[in-house]
Design a protein around this motif. Structure first.
Motif, PDB file in Angstrom:
ATOM      1  N   GLN A  63       0.851  -1.188   0.000  1.00 59.66           N
ATOM      2  CA  GLN A  63       0.000   0.000   0.000  1.00 59.66           C
ATOM      3  C   GLN A  63       0.885   1.236   0.000  1.00 59.66           C
ATOM      4  N   ARG A  64       0.503   2.208  -0.821  1.00 57.93           N
ATOM      5  CA  ARG A  64       1.262   3.455  -0.837  1.00 57.93           C
ATOM      6  C   ARG A  64       0.296   4.611  -0.970  1.00 57.93           C
ATOM      7  N   GLN A  65       0.789   5.773  -0.569  1.00 56.06           N
ATOM      8  CA  GLN A  65      -0.022   6.976  -0.682  1.00 56.06           C
ATOM      9  C   GLN A  65       0.865   8.137  -1.069  1.00 56.06           C
ATOM     10  N   GLU A  66       0.244   9.112  -1.696  1.00 55.70           N
ATOM     11  CA  GLU A  66       0.960  10.317  -2.096  1.00 55.70           C
ATOM     12  C   GLU A  66       0.006  11.499  -2.061  1.00 55.70           C
ATOM     13  N   GLN A  67       0.565  12.678  -1.970  1.00 56.58           N
ATOM     14  CA  GLN A  67      -0.199  13.925  -1.991  1.00 56.58           C
ATOM     15  C   GLN A  67       0.052  14.615  -3.326  1.00 56.58           C
ATOM     16  N   VAL A  68      -1.012  14.970  -4.020  1.00 52.84           N
ATOM     17  CA  VAL A  68      -0.899  15.711  -5.267  1.00 52.84           C
ATOM     18  C   VAL A  68      -1.893  16.859  -5.223  1.00 52.84           C
ATOM     19  N   ASN A  69      -1.384  18.077  -5.216  1.00 51.73           N
ATOM     20  CA  ASN A  69      -2.225  19.280  -5.195  1.00 51.73           C
ATOM     21  C   ASN A  69      -3.268  19.245  -4.082  1.00 51.73           C
ATOM     22  N   GLY A  70      -2.878  18.762  -2.921  1.00 55.46           N
ATOM     23  CA  GLY A  70      -3.783  18.729  -1.774  1.00 55.46           C
ATOM     24  C   GLY A  70      -4.700  17.527  -1.714  1.00 55.46           C
ATOM     25  N   ILE A  71      -4.629  16.659  -2.695  1.00 54.65           N
ATOM     26  CA  ILE A  71      -5.456  15.455  -2.725  1.00 54.65           C
ATOM     27  C   ILE A  71      -4.605  14.279  -2.275  1.00 54.65           C
ATOM     28  N   GLU A  72      -5.135  13.492  -1.340  1.00 56.98           N
ATOM     29  CA  GLU A  72      -4.422  12.294  -0.907  1.00 56.98           C
ATOM     30  C   GLU A  72      -4.831  11.138  -1.807  1.00 56.98           C
ATOM     31  N   ILE A  73      -3.843  10.535  -2.443  1.00 55.04           N
ATOM     32  CA  ILE A  73      -4.089   9.412  -3.337  1.00 55.04           C
ATOM     33  C   ILE A  73      -3.554   8.163  -2.658  1.00 55.04           C
ATOM     34  N   LEU A  74      -4.413   7.151  -2.561  1.00 53.13           N
ATOM     35  CA  LEU A  74      -4.024   5.898  -1.922  1.00 53.13           C
ATOM     36  C   LEU A  74      -4.160   4.754  -2.912  1.00 53.13           C
ATOM     37  N   TYR A  75      -3.152   3.891  -2.941  1.00 51.76           N
ATOM     38  CA  TYR A  75      -3.176   2.680  -3.764  1.00 51.76           C
ATOM     39  C   TYR A  75      -3.194   1.496  -2.809  1.00 51.76           C
ATOM     40  N   THR A  76      -4.082   0.546  -3.052  1.00 54.63           N
ATOM     41  CA  THR A  76      -4.168  -0.613  -2.173  1.00 54.63           C
ATOM     42  C   THR A  76      -2.949  -1.512  -2.369  1.00 54.63           C
ATOM     43  N   GLN A  77      -2.738  -2.400  -1.413  1.00 54.98           N
ATOM     44  CA  GLN A  77      -1.649  -3.367  -1.533  1.00 54.98           C
ATOM     45  C   GLN A  77      -2.158  -4.608  -2.272  1.00 54.98           C
ATOM     46  N   GLN A  78      -1.239  -5.452  -2.630  1.00 54.60           N
ATOM     47  CA  GLN A  78      -1.600  -6.688  -3.315  1.00 54.60           C
ATOM     48  C   GLN A  78      -2.568  -7.480  -2.437  1.00 54.60           C
ATOM     49  N   GLY A  79      -3.663  -7.942  -3.024  1.00 57.47           N
ATOM     50  CA  GLY A  79      -4.633  -8.739  -2.292  1.00 57.47           C
ATOM     51  C   GLY A  79      -5.697  -7.932  -1.565  1.00 57.47           C
ATOM     52  N   GLU A  80      -5.581  -6.606  -1.534  1.00 57.48           N
ATOM     53  CA  GLU A  80      -6.565  -5.759  -0.868  1.00 57.48           C
ATOM     54  C   GLU A  80      -7.361  -5.002  -1.919  1.00 57.48           C
ATOM     55  N   THR A  81      -8.662  -4.972  -1.740  1.00 54.60           N
ATOM     56  CA  THR A  81      -9.505  -4.242  -2.687  1.00 54.60           C
ATOM     57  C   THR A  81      -9.653  -2.788  -2.250  1.00 54.60           C
ATOM     58  N   ALA A  82     -10.048  -1.962  -3.178  1.00 57.81           N
ATOM     59  CA  ALA A  82     -10.303  -0.552  -2.852  1.00 57.81           C
ATOM     60  C   ALA A  82     -11.436  -0.457  -1.837  1.00 57.81           C
ATOM     61  N   ASP A  83     -12.429  -1.330  -1.960  1.00 51.83           N
ATOM     62  CA  ASP A  83     -13.557  -1.315  -1.027  1.00 51.83           C
ATOM     63  C   ASP A  83     -13.086  -1.527   0.412  1.00 51.83           C
ATOM     64  N   ALA A  84     -12.173  -2.473   0.620  1.00 52.59           N
ATOM     65  CA  ALA A  84     -11.671  -2.751   1.969  1.00 52.59           C
ATOM     66  C   ALA A  84     -10.929  -1.537   2.532  1.00 52.59           C
ATOM     67  N   LEU A  85     -10.113  -0.907   1.699  1.00 54.85           N
ATOM     68  CA  LEU A  85      -9.375   0.275   2.154  1.00 54.85           C
ATOM     69  C   LEU A  85     -10.326   1.436   2.433  1.00 54.85           C
ATOM     70  N   ILE A  86     -11.324   1.613   1.586  1.00 55.43           N
ATOM     71  CA  ILE A  86     -12.318   2.678   1.784  1.00 55.43           C
ATOM     72  C   ILE A  86     -13.056   2.470   3.099  1.00 55.43           C
ATOM     73  N   GLU A  87     -13.421   1.236   3.399  1.00 56.83           N
ATOM     74  CA  GLU A  87     -14.110   0.938   4.664  1.00 56.83           C
ATOM     75  C   GLU A  87     -13.235   1.305   5.854  1.00 56.83           C
ATOM     76  N   ARG A  88     -11.957   0.968   5.778  1.00 59.58           N
ATOM     77  CA  ARG A  88     -11.021   1.272   6.869  1.00 59.58           C
ATOM     78  C   ARG A  88     -10.850   2.792   7.038  1.00 59.58           C
ATOM     79  N   ILE A  89     -10.671   3.489   5.925  1.00 64.13           N
ATOM     80  CA  ILE A  89     -10.508   4.951   5.958  1.00 64.13           C
ATOM     81  C   ILE A  89     -11.759   5.614   6.524  1.00 64.13           C
ATOM     82  N   THR A  90     -12.918   5.158   6.067  1.00 62.92           N
ATOM     83  CA  THR A  90     -14.184   5.728   6.522  1.00 62.92           C
ATOM     84  C   THR A  90     -14.342   5.577   8.026  1.00 62.92           C
ATOM     85  N   GLY A  91     -13.991   4.409   8.541  1.00 61.87           N
ATOM     86  CA  GLY A  91     -14.074   4.181   9.983  1.00 61.87           C
ATOM     87  C   GLY A  91     -13.212   5.153  10.770  1.00 61.87           C
ATOM     88  N   ASP A  92     -12.040   5.505  10.234  1.00 59.31           N
ATOM     89  CA  ASP A  92     -11.146   6.458  10.904  1.00 59.31           C
ATOM     90  C   ASP A  92     -11.640   7.900  10.778  1.00 59.31           C
TER      91      ASP A  92
END
Length: 170
Positions: A63-92
């Motif tokens: 999993q990696r993340q970067e900031q571009v023009n104030g937007i946080e961009i997140l890429y999931t890791q191998q085996g993880e779906t975007a839905d799973a990461l979105i659920e985790r982020i939303t909970g936080d």
């Protein structure tokens, strides 16, 4: 209260017609364009935006993340779906403010409702982007001081007649 927008990046790309056509030739270009649109939107709306891209089928990626023009961009890791990461982020994020999740995935929408977030479809996001752009254009368009003068809105023959009347040349 802060507002957060968590976006399922590929879901939006494949839903918005312009980005879908762009992705046919270059998926990277479509991602950059989406982030660019969201950077402008964030600046105008005040929403804090996170865009999640699914990389679960890519081999040997973490999993990696970067900031571009104030937007946080997140890429999931191998085996993880975007839905799973979105659920985790939303909970936080739900602890920090109001959270909107942009996806057209019905199962994902049900899960984020359970977490206390709001859902927004990609189409609704596009409508919001257009509305805020139009509002910005009308609020910040530059009008010349003379544009409001009555004489500039009159028919030329009426203007001539009034000028003659002013000079008393009837």
């Amino acid at each position: 209260m802060k507002e957060y927008l968590v976006i399922d990046g590929y879901n939006v790309i494949y839903t918005w017609p312009k980005l879908a056509r762009l992705s046919d030739t270059s998926l990277e270009h479509a991602r950059v364009k989406l982030v660019d649109i969201m950077a402008s939107h964030s600046a105008l709306s005040g929403q804090l935006i996170k865009v999640v891209f699914d990389a679960h089928q890519v081999k040997n990626i973490t999993q990696r993340q970067e900031q571009v023009n104030g937007i946080e961009i997140l890429y999931t890791q191998q085996g993880e779906t975007a839905d799973a990461l979105i659920e985790r982020i939303t909970g936080d994020l739900i602890k920090l403010g109001k959270v909107y999740v942009v996806t057209s995935d019905w199962d994902e929408q049900r899960i984020i409702f359970g977490r206390g977030a709001y859902r927004m479809t990609p189409r609704e996001l596009w409508e919001q982007v257009k509305k805020i752009r139009q509002k910005n254009m009308s609020e910040y368009s530059i009008n010349l001081p003379t544009e409001g003068y009555l004489e500039n809105r009159l028919n030329e023959s009426v203007r001539d007649l009034l000028e003659k009347l002013r000079r008393k040349k009837f």
